[in-house]
Design an enzyme around this catalytic site. Structure first.
Site, PDB file in Angstrom:
ATOM      1  N   ASP A  14      36.045 -23.055  13.989  1.00 13.89           N
ATOM      2  CA  ASP A  14      37.288 -22.936  14.740  1.00 13.89           C
ATOM      3  C   ASP A  14      37.006 -22.115  15.991  1.00 13.89           C
ATOM      4  O   ASP A  14      36.106 -21.275  15.991  1.00 13.89           O
ATOM      5  CB  ASP A  14      38.366 -22.246  13.893  1.00 13.89           C
ATOM      6  CG  ASP A  14      39.771 -22.529  14.411  1.00 13.89           C
ATOM      7  OD1 ASP A  14      40.010 -22.366  15.626  1.00 13.89           O
ATOM      8  OD2 ASP A  14      40.631 -22.910  13.606  1.00 13.89           O
ATOM      9  N   ASP A  50      32.696 -23.402  19.324  1.00 11.09           N
ATOM     10  CA  ASP A  50      33.249 -24.513  20.097  1.00 11.09           C
ATOM     11  C   ASP A  50      32.421 -25.749  19.802  1.00 11.09           C
ATOM     12  O   ASP A  50      31.195 -25.721  19.975  1.00 11.09           O
ATOM     13  CB  ASP A  50      33.191 -24.152  21.587  1.00 11.09           C
ATOM     14  CG  ASP A  50      33.839 -25.177  22.489  1.00 11.09           C
ATOM     15  OD1 ASP A  50      34.059 -26.326  22.054  1.00 11.09           O
ATOM     16  OD2 ASP A  50      34.118 -24.823  23.643  1.00 11.09           O
ATOM     17  N   ASP A  95      39.474 -31.922  11.834  1.00  9.91           N
ATOM     18  CA  ASP A  95      40.898 -31.912  12.135  1.00  9.91           C
ATOM     19  C   ASP A  95      41.140 -31.272  13.495  1.00  9.91           C
ATOM     20  O   ASP A  95      42.243 -30.861  13.816  1.00  9.91           O
ATOM     21  CB  ASP A  95      41.637 -31.155  11.029  1.00  9.91           C
ATOM     22  CG  ASP A  95      43.133 -31.382  11.060  1.00  9.91           C
ATOM     23  OD1 ASP A  95      43.558 -32.488  11.442  1.00  9.91           O
ATOM     24  OD2 ASP A  95      43.875 -30.440  10.720  1.00  9.91           O
ATOM     25  N   LYS A 137      40.234 -36.555  13.170  1.00  9.65           N
ATOM     26  CA  LYS A 137      41.549 -36.752  13.789  1.00  9.65           C
ATOM     27  C   LYS A 137      41.378 -37.389  15.159  1.00  9.65           C
ATOM     28  O   LYS A 137      40.483 -37.022  15.922  1.00  9.65           O
ATOM     29  CB  LYS A 137      42.268 -35.425  13.959  1.00  9.65           C
ATOM     30  CG  LYS A 137      43.672 -35.577  14.553  1.00  9.65           C
ATOM     31  CD  LYS A 137      44.295 -34.264  14.959  1.00  9.65           C
ATOM     32  CE  LYS A 137      44.605 -33.409  13.767  1.00  9.65           C
ATOM     33  NZ  LYS A 137      45.366 -32.201  14.113  1.00  9.65           N
TER      34      LYS A 137
END
Length: 147
Positions: A16, A34, A59, A99
């Site tokens: 994250d 990142d 996600d 996603k």
């Protein structure tokens, strides 16, 4: 849920942009990073320990600005980053769930990623809000390019 699914002998590595609070699971590692950074793949592989993953769940989504062209470009860059990480992070035969947001740029990258798998389809979660452009690419049996 992923930690429970893989059991005590499995590994779950999460990434994250923001630091996460520590998890109470020995098989789970949370990294701050990142996906567009070249150092991220090395950090993930180091945390996995035993080589590429059997499954990549992604996600990630860009922070939306409300400026359609900027948001689509950010989504495309993020998907391209995931695409670039797959050869190092996902073992041959592995699976992917990523996603995607509706839009021609994301759909083009999604098709390109899907072509590296035996089967790929776009699915919508039952939990997705009505009217949301959120979808997921479910791809099975990773077939990395032969050098």
């Amino acid at each position: 849920m992923a930690s429970r699914a893989v059991g005590p002998k499995g590994r779950v590595v999460g990434v994250d942009l923001a630091a996460c609070e520590p998890f109470d699971a020995d098989n789970l590692t949370a990294l701050e990073g990142d996906l567009e950074s070249p150092d991220t793949a090395a950090s993930i592989l180091d945390a996995l320990g035993d080589g590429p993953a059997d499954l990549v769940l992604c996600d990630a989504a860009p922070k939306l600005t409300g400026v359609r062209e900027r948001d689509r470009a950010a989504e495309e860059r993020l998907l391209e980053a995931v695409e670039a990480l797959l050869p190092a992070l996902l073992r041959p035969g592995g699976d992917l769930l990523v996603k995607i947001l509706d839009g021609p740029e994301a759909q083009a990258v999604s098709r390109r990623i899907g072509s590296r798998f035996a089967k790929a389809k776009t699915v919508k979660s039952q939990a997705t809000r009505k009217g949301s452009s959120e979808r997921y690419l479910l791809a099975r049996d990773h077939r990395p390019p032969v050098d």
